[in-house]
Write a protein that holds these residues in place. Structure first.
Motif, PDB file in Angstrom:
ATOM      1  N   VAL A 109       0.864  -1.180   0.000  1.00  0.00           N
ATOM      2  CA  VAL A 109       0.000   0.000   0.000  1.00  0.00           C
ATOM      3  C   VAL A 109       0.900   1.229   0.000  1.00  0.00           C
ATOM      4  O   VAL A 109       1.789   1.359   0.841  1.00  0.00           O
ATOM      5  N   TYR A 110       0.667   2.125  -0.942  1.00  0.00           N
ATOM      6  CA  TYR A 110       1.509   3.315  -1.061  1.00  0.00           C
ATOM      7  C   TYR A 110       0.654   4.496  -1.498  1.00  0.00           C
ATOM      8  O   TYR A 110      -0.157   4.377  -2.425  1.00  0.00           O
ATOM      9  N   ALA A 111       0.791   5.615  -0.816  1.00  0.00           N
ATOM     10  CA  ALA A 111       0.021   6.811  -1.151  1.00  0.00           C
ATOM     11  C   ALA A 111       0.972   7.969  -1.433  1.00  0.00           C
ATOM     12  O   ALA A 111       2.015   8.103  -0.800  1.00  0.00           O
ATOM     13  N   LEU A 112       0.607   8.789  -2.396  1.00  0.00           N
ATOM     14  CA  LEU A 112       1.381   9.983  -2.682  1.00  0.00           C
ATOM     15  C   LEU A 112       0.447  11.091  -3.156  1.00  0.00           C
ATOM     16  O   LEU A 112      -0.698  10.819  -3.557  1.00  0.00           O
ATOM     17  N   TYR A 113       0.933  12.320  -3.071  1.00  0.00           N
ATOM     18  CA  TYR A 113       0.141  13.493  -3.449  1.00  0.00           C
ATOM     19  C   TYR A 113       0.758  14.123  -4.690  1.00  0.00           C
ATOM     20  O   TYR A 113       1.976  14.327  -4.760  1.00  0.00           O
ATOM     21  N   ILE A 114      -0.087  14.421  -5.666  1.00  0.00           N
ATOM     22  CA  ILE A 114       0.388  14.944  -6.940  1.00  0.00           C
ATOM     23  C   ILE A 114      -0.364  16.232  -7.276  1.00  0.00           C
ATOM     24  O   ILE A 114      -1.591  16.289  -7.166  1.00  0.00           O
ATOM     25  N   GLN A 115       0.382  17.231  -7.693  1.00  0.00           N
ATOM     26  CA  GLN A 115      -0.226  18.497  -8.086  1.00  0.00           C
ATOM     27  C   GLN A 115      -0.767  18.373  -9.512  1.00  0.00           C
ATOM     28  O   GLN A 115      -0.089  18.687 -10.492  1.00  0.00           O
ATOM     29  N   THR A 116      -1.993  17.874  -9.638  1.00  0.00           N
ATOM     30  CA  THR A 116      -2.632  17.680 -10.929  1.00  0.00           C
ATOM     31  C   THR A 116      -4.129  17.601 -10.685  1.00  0.00           C
ATOM     32  O   THR A 116      -4.606  17.928  -9.599  1.00  0.00           O
ATOM     33  N   THR A 117      -4.880  17.163 -11.680  1.00  0.00           N
ATOM     34  CA  THR A 117      -6.317  16.958 -11.510  1.00  0.00           C
ATOM     35  C   THR A 117      -6.598  15.458 -11.551  1.00  0.00           C
ATOM     36  O   THR A 117      -5.790  14.669 -12.070  1.00  0.00           O
ATOM     37  N   ALA A 118      -7.757  15.070 -11.021  1.00  0.00           N
ATOM     38  CA  ALA A 118      -8.128  13.653 -11.015  1.00  0.00           C
ATOM     39  C   ALA A 118      -8.243  13.119 -12.443  1.00  0.00           C
ATOM     40  O   ALA A 118      -7.853  11.984 -12.730  1.00  0.00           O
ATOM     41  N   GLU A 119      -8.746  13.939 -13.348  1.00  0.00           N
ATOM     42  CA  GLU A 119      -8.919  13.518 -14.736  1.00  0.00           C
ATOM     43  C   GLU A 119      -7.568  13.264 -15.409  1.00  0.00           C
ATOM     44  O   GLU A 119      -7.385  12.270 -16.122  1.00  0.00           O
ATOM     45  N   LYS A 120      -6.610  14.168 -15.201  1.00  0.00           N
ATOM     46  CA  LYS A 120      -5.295  13.993 -15.824  1.00  0.00           C
ATOM     47  C   LYS A 120      -4.551  12.809 -15.221  1.00  0.00           C
ATOM     48  O   LYS A 120      -3.824  12.088 -15.923  1.00  0.00           O
ATOM     49  N   ILE A 133       6.176   6.717 -21.128  1.00  0.00           N
ATOM     50  CA  ILE A 133       7.174   7.649 -20.596  1.00  0.00           C
ATOM     51  C   ILE A 133       7.587   7.275 -19.176  1.00  0.00           C
ATOM     52  O   ILE A 133       8.764   7.047 -18.890  1.00  0.00           O
ATOM     53  N   TYR A 134       6.622   7.188 -18.258  1.00  0.00           N
ATOM     54  CA  TYR A 134       7.019   6.996 -16.863  1.00  0.00           C
ATOM     55  C   TYR A 134       7.304   5.538 -16.500  1.00  0.00           C
ATOM     56  O   TYR A 134       7.885   5.259 -15.452  1.00  0.00           O
ATOM     57  N   MET A 135       6.929   4.582 -17.357  1.00  0.00           N
ATOM     58  CA  MET A 135       7.296   3.182 -17.119  1.00  0.00           C
ATOM     59  C   MET A 135       8.488   2.756 -17.966  1.00  0.00           C
ATOM     60  O   MET A 135       8.858   1.587 -17.982  1.00  0.00           O
ATOM     61  N   GLY A 136       9.068   3.688 -18.685  1.00  0.00           N
ATOM     62  CA  GLY A 136      10.291   3.386 -19.419  1.00  0.00           C
ATOM     63  C   GLY A 136      10.129   2.411 -20.568  1.00  0.00           C
ATOM     64  O   GLY A 136      11.057   1.657 -20.885  1.00  0.00           O
ATOM     65  N   GLY A 137       8.964   2.420 -21.198  1.00  0.00           N
ATOM     66  CA  GLY A 137       8.759   1.535 -22.338  1.00  0.00           C
ATOM     67  C   GLY A 137       8.079   0.229 -22.000  1.00  0.00           C
ATOM     68  O   GLY A 137       7.685  -0.527 -22.885  1.00  0.00           O
ATOM     69  N   TYR A 138       7.955  -0.076 -20.709  1.00  0.00           N
ATOM     70  CA  TYR A 138       7.248  -1.272 -20.267  1.00  0.00           C
ATOM     71  C   TYR A 138       5.779  -0.904 -20.023  1.00  0.00           C
ATOM     72  O   TYR A 138       5.372   0.210 -20.271  1.00  0.00           O
ATOM     73  N   GLY A 139       4.996  -1.849 -19.480  1.00  0.00           N
ATOM     74  CA  GLY A 139       3.690  -1.489 -18.971  1.00  0.00           C
ATOM     75  C   GLY A 139       2.504  -2.067 -19.703  1.00  0.00           C
ATOM     76  O   GLY A 139       2.641  -2.858 -20.644  1.00  0.00           O
ATOM     77  N   SER A 253       8.207   8.461 -10.897  1.00  0.00           N
ATOM     78  CA  SER A 253       8.312   8.983 -12.259  1.00  0.00           C
ATOM     79  C   SER A 253       6.984   9.585 -12.722  1.00  0.00           C
ATOM     80  O   SER A 253       6.961  10.612 -13.402  1.00  0.00           O
ATOM     81  N   LEU A 254       5.880   8.948 -12.339  1.00  0.00           N
ATOM     82  CA  LEU A 254       4.554   9.464 -12.690  1.00  0.00           C
ATOM     83  C   LEU A 254       4.336  10.847 -12.085  1.00  0.00           C
ATOM     84  O   LEU A 254       3.854  11.777 -12.755  1.00  0.00           O
ATOM     85  N   LYS A 255       4.683  11.000 -10.826  1.00  0.00           N
ATOM     86  CA  LYS A 255       4.529  12.292 -10.148  1.00  0.00           C
ATOM     87  C   LYS A 255       5.377  13.367 -10.827  1.00  0.00           C
ATOM     88  O   LYS A 255       4.903  14.482 -11.077  1.00  0.00           O
ATOM     89  N   THR A 256       6.620  13.021 -11.151  1.00  0.00           N
ATOM     90  CA  THR A 256       7.508  13.972 -11.820  1.00  0.00           C
ATOM     91  C   THR A 256       6.934  14.406 -13.165  1.00  0.00           C
ATOM     92  O   THR A 256       6.939  15.590 -13.510  1.00  0.00           O
ATOM     93  N   LEU A 257       6.412  13.449 -13.919  1.00  0.00           N
ATOM     94  CA  LEU A 257       5.856  13.754 -15.235  1.00  0.00           C
ATOM     95  C   LEU A 257       4.660  14.693 -15.127  1.00  0.00           C
ATOM     96  O   LEU A 257       4.582  15.711 -15.816  1.00  0.00           O
ATOM     97  N   LEU A 258       3.717  14.365 -14.245  1.00  0.00           N
ATOM     98  CA  LEU A 258       2.501  15.170 -14.129  1.00  0.00           C
ATOM     99  C   LEU A 258       2.779  16.566 -13.574  1.00  0.00           C
ATOM    100  O   LEU A 258       2.191  17.552 -14.013  1.00  0.00           O
ATOM    101  N   GLU A 259       3.662  16.661 -12.623  1.00  0.00           N
ATOM    102  CA  GLU A 259       3.933  17.966 -12.030  1.00  0.00           C
ATOM    103  C   GLU A 259       4.834  18.816 -12.920  1.00  0.00           C
ATOM    104  O   GLU A 259       4.823  20.036 -12.833  1.00  0.00           O
ATOM    105  N   GLY A 260       5.587  18.158 -13.797  1.00  0.00           N
ATOM    106  CA  GLY A 260       6.393  18.908 -14.755  1.00  0.00           C
ATOM    107  C   GLY A 260       5.553  19.530 -15.838  1.00  0.00           C
ATOM    108  O   GLY A 260       5.868  20.593 -16.364  1.00  0.00           O
ATOM    109  N   GLY A 261       4.459  18.848 -16.195  1.00  0.00           N
ATOM    110  CA  GLY A 261       3.511  19.406 -17.163  1.00  0.00           C
ATOM    111  C   GLY A 261       3.941  19.321 -18.596  1.00  0.00           C
ATOM    112  O   GLY A 261       3.219  19.745 -19.478  1.00  0.00           O
ATOM    113  N   LYS A 262       5.107  18.756 -18.871  1.00  0.00           N
ATOM    114  CA  LYS A 262       5.653  18.790 -20.232  1.00  0.00           C
ATOM    115  C   LYS A 262       4.775  18.045 -21.238  1.00  0.00           C
ATOM    116  O   LYS A 262       4.669  18.466 -22.391  1.00  0.00           O
ATOM    117  N   PHE A 263       4.134  16.954 -20.775  1.00  0.00           N
ATOM    118  CA  PHE A 263       3.404  16.127 -21.712  1.00  0.00           C
ATOM    119  C   PHE A 263       1.899  16.161 -21.480  1.00  0.00           C
ATOM    120  O   PHE A 263       1.161  15.340 -22.001  1.00  0.00           O
TER     121      PHE A 263
END
Length: 268
Positions: A109-120, A133-139, A253-263
């Motif tokens: 069980v792991y929880a984290l907070y991300i500066q984004t919207t629920a939809e995104k 992007i955030y799974m490095g080509g896997y997933g 990586s997911l948190k970094t991607l969403l908070e960076g906003g680049k994609f």
């Protein structure tokens, strides 16, 4: 750091953390047993611990289960204890404590907070361009309808494979859940199995993962994402061992991607 030190300053709150360190997934009633205080008082202490991000709560039906989040305590160790010459001893002791905790529990069980919207956030969990992007080509890849197959790419240069995974729940902006694949032949080389019987038993294990999305109690924290991966046969599960480290890296990586906003508003 201030909310963390404030939370740790109270002996009752430290006792609650010790109890969650011994066994995660306890209810308010279980945590309050033998403490000599009212349920309301226990609830207030837990609220302080949640605000300091030391504890996370997950709803299971009508119950709310509490789990320890050791990451902020590790950050305190790195920032304050390490600088005074006790870094290696403190980290070593903390590592042993955390390893003992993981082995006592048969779920992740792991929880984290991300500066984004629920939809995104939901889009990032289901959109192949985000996942790549955030799974490095896997997933995974799926239509994300209940009952649909979830195909998985085990190798960035390989193809998506049918490995028996199915979508269990899909509520955009709220919850996503699917069954997990069993151990594959490639995993046998990653883990040291004592016997053929041990390998065959591990291969039969079928777990599932769920992503719960909700607004944080404090709006400035953004959106709370709780990942629960359970259904393992025991705390010694090799798959549990693998996903525990894997999910933390992926979610970071997911948190970094969403908070960076680049994609967020353009294709990768």
């Amino acid at each position: 750091m201030d909310p963390i030190f404030k939370a740790l300053a109270d002996p009752s709150r430290r006792e609650l953390l010790d109890r969650l360190n011994a066994r995660g997934g306890q209810t308010l009633r279980e945590l309050g047993e033998g403490l000599g205080m009212s349920r309301q008082a226990v609830s207030k202490h837990l609220a302080v611990l949640e605000s300091a991000l030391l504890v996370t709560a997950v709803r299971r039906g009508r119950e709310k289960l509490y789990y320890l989040d050791p990451v902020p305590i590790q950050e305190v160790t790195d920032r304050w204890i390490g600088r005074y010459g006790r870094r290696q001893a403190a980290l070593s002791h903390r590592e042993q404590t955390l390893e003992g905790t993981v082995m006592d529990q048969s779920e992740f069980v792991y929880a984290l907070y991300i500066q984004t919207t629920a939809e995104k956030l939901y889009r990032a969990l289901t959109d192949p361009e985000f996942i790549k992007i955030y799974m490095g080509g896997y997933g995974p890849e799926s239509t994300w309808e209940v009952g649909a197959p979830v195909r998985w790419k085990m190798d960035p240069d390989g193809e998506f494979e049918e490995v028996g995974q199915r979508v269990l729940e899909a509520e955009p902006g709220r919850r996503l859940s699917y069954t997990w694949h069993t151990l594959q032949p490639m995993h046998r080389q990653m883990f040291d199995f004592a016997s053929e019987e041990e390998w065959e038993k591990a291969v039969r294990e079928r777990s599932k993962v769920a992503f719960d999305i909700e607004p944080a109690d404090e709006p400035e924290l953004g959106i709370k994402l709780t990942v629960t991966h359970n259904g393992f046969d025991s705390p010694d599960s090799r798959m549990l061992e693998g996903v525990s480290d894997g999910w933390i890296a992926i979610l970071s990586s997911l948190k970094t991607l969403l908070e960076g906003g680049k994609f967020l508003d353009e294709p990768a």
